[in-house]
Scaffold this active site. Structure first.
Site, PDB file in Angstrom:
ATOM      1  N   ARG A 145      39.197  44.301  29.955  1.00 47.84           N
ATOM      2  CA  ARG A 145      40.648  44.171  29.905  1.00 47.84           C
ATOM      3  C   ARG A 145      41.126  42.751  30.197  1.00 47.84           C
ATOM      4  O   ARG A 145      41.971  42.211  29.481  1.00 47.84           O
ATOM      5  CB  ARG A 145      41.301  45.153  30.895  1.00 47.84           C
ATOM      6  N   THR A 146      40.613  42.144  31.261  1.00 43.71           N
ATOM      7  CA  THR A 146      41.126  40.839  31.659  1.00 43.71           C
ATOM      8  C   THR A 146      40.833  39.779  30.599  1.00 43.71           C
ATOM      9  O   THR A 146      41.728  39.038  30.170  1.00 43.71           O
ATOM     10  CB  THR A 146      40.534  40.410  33.012  1.00 43.71           C
ATOM     11  N   LYS A 175      20.880  27.083  34.192  1.00 40.16           N
ATOM     12  CA  LYS A 175      19.992  25.942  34.397  1.00 40.16           C
ATOM     13  C   LYS A 175      20.234  25.262  35.739  1.00 40.16           C
ATOM     14  O   LYS A 175      19.561  24.290  36.067  1.00 40.16           O
ATOM     15  CB  LYS A 175      20.199  24.921  33.280  1.00 40.16           C
ATOM     16  N   ARG A 196      36.637  33.714  35.686  1.00 40.13           N
ATOM     17  CA  ARG A 196      36.184  34.824  36.536  1.00 40.13           C
ATOM     18  C   ARG A 196      34.809  34.446  37.077  1.00 40.13           C
ATOM     19  O   ARG A 196      33.936  34.016  36.328  1.00 40.13           O
ATOM     20  CB  ARG A 196      36.094  36.135  35.762  1.00 40.13           C
ATOM     21  N   HIS A 224      42.444  38.605  42.802  1.00 43.56           N
ATOM     22  CA  HIS A 224      42.687  38.771  41.366  1.00 43.56           C
ATOM     23  C   HIS A 224      44.203  38.702  41.175  1.00 43.56           C
ATOM     24  O   HIS A 224      44.854  39.712  40.914  1.00 43.56           O
ATOM     25  CB  HIS A 224      42.127  40.122  40.904  1.00 43.56           C
TER      26      HIS A 224
END
Length: 399
Positions: A145-146, A175, A196, A224
């Protein structure tokens, strides 16, 4: 020394918005800040110009040529705007990192813009207000959704998207590249970054590193904020008010960044009562309780979901987050399934109340609840599009 000419309506005070362009990466940045008319000493400042009346008397439209020194390999262009309309044009925030950044005036303004975005989304013509802008989405944790709502928001406003769905595994982070180095690189390709990350505090580190806006799309068990914004917007749209509501937060309150951000944000309003309903291993942490107390917000911890449901305007259910338990699967199994919203909860829930969930859900809301008009979680998810459209517009263009 480069020159540029612009036309503007006849008046004697203007705001000039300074736009800098780095020729090495073609990155454009706009700055607007009121200072006196004088030689530009900082590329991040704008200037006020008082034009001589004789220059305006002959024609309502005129050209103003301004010479700007070439400095630090930058090119400059100027936009002339009416001062009265431009003073408050800049959005108050440079980044969106945590819920504590907002006050009720900013929230009300964002919600008004979100409502306008809803009209744009429903118009098949769409909008090109962000045409020419690029948004980079850096997601180090899974998201549906986000990530998709941010990308949809950008495209519906005419912008473009650069995306990586699993940056933890498929970017240079695998890496050993630091987050700071990744941000410095990606900002050269884009105008705004949506991040995120699996570590709490990662968004703040990214924002302090970047010279373009950064939006926190969730940082581990931290916060959030855009979810909290859409949650509060949903409550406003569904219940009709934010002051004086009773809110039940249910489920994984220790690891749930959504409930933490929502608690911070709803504390901006008056006479709010919050109930915490959670298994012992995932109770709300003391920092949130202490913050609510300091803000004068009444809260109560209880194990009786049915009693809370009978008292609340909003029940906010969350899933027990297995990924936060590590190897302690026994604790996860002990917590999962303890509080479930089903037909029994609907029987005691007030008719005006709503059930919300940040999604995804597992079994904490039974599917037979979905058809009840009080089940607001899919409407809630759609509201995320409007809020994110509003934030992109505000961070890139201002009010």
């Amino acid at each position: 020394m480069p020159f540029t000419a612009f036309s503007a309506p006849a008046m004697d005070t203007y705001v000039l918005n300074l736009c800098t362009k780095n020729p090495s990466n073609h990155q454009m940045k706009h700055y607007q800040s009121p200072i006196c008319c004088q030689a530009i000493s900082n590329a991040r400042e704008a200037i006020f110009v008082r034009a001589p009346p004789p220059a305006l008397s002959s024609n309502p439209l005129y050209s103003l040529r301004i010479g700007l020194p070439m400095r630090s390999s930058r090119c400059y262009s100027l936009d002339i705007k009416d001062y009265s309309a431009s003073c408050s044009n800049k959005f108050q925030l440079d980044d969106v990192v945590e819920s504590q950044q907002f006050d009720t005036d900013i929230l009300n303004g964002i919600f008004e813009v979100a409502y306008e975005m809803e009209k744009i989304e429903k118009n098949s013509q769409g909008s090109n207000m962000l045409k020419g802008y690029l948004m980079a989405t850096l997601f180090y944790e899974p998201s549906t959704r986000t990530r998709l709502s941010f990308e949809s928001a950008m495209k519906r406003l005419g912008g473009e998207v650069l995306t990586t769905e699993n940056a933890r595994e498929f970017s240079s982070a695998a890496k050993g590249e630091t987050l700071e180095d990744t941000i410095r690189t990606v900002e050269g390709y884009s105008d705004i970054i949506v991040l995120r990350h699996f570590e709490s505090g990662a968004a703040r580190r990214a924002a302090s590193t970047a010279s373009i806006p950064v939006i926190n799309a969730g940082d581990g068990p931290g916060q959030h904020p855009t979810q909290a914004l859409l949650d509060v917007y949903t409550i406003k749209r569904e219940i009709g008010r934010l002051d004086g509501i009773s809110l039940g937060l249910v489920g994984d309150l220790a690891n749930g960044r959504t409930v933490r951000s929502l608690a911070y944000l709803i504390a901006k309003y008056q006479k709010v009562k919050i109930y915490f309903v959670a298994p012992d291993v995932v109770k709300m942490k003391d920092d949130i309780k202490d913050y609510l107390t300091s803000m004068g917000i009444e809260w109560e911890e209880t194990s009786d979901l049915l009693e809370v449901a009978s008292r609340c305007d909003v029940i906010y259910q969350t899933r027990i987050q297995k990924e936060r338990f590590g190897e302690r699967i026994d604790l996860y199994e002990a917590a999962r399934g303890k509080y479930i919203i089903d037909k029994k909860v609907l029987e005691v829930l007030p008719k005006h109340a709503v059930i919300m969930h940040p999604l995804p859900r597992l079994d904490e809301i039974t599917v037979d609840v979905d058809d009840d008009p009080r089940a607001a979680y899919f409407r809630q998810a759609k509201n995320g599009l409007y809020i994110r459209m509003a934030l992109l517009k505000l961070l890139l263009l201002g009010w």
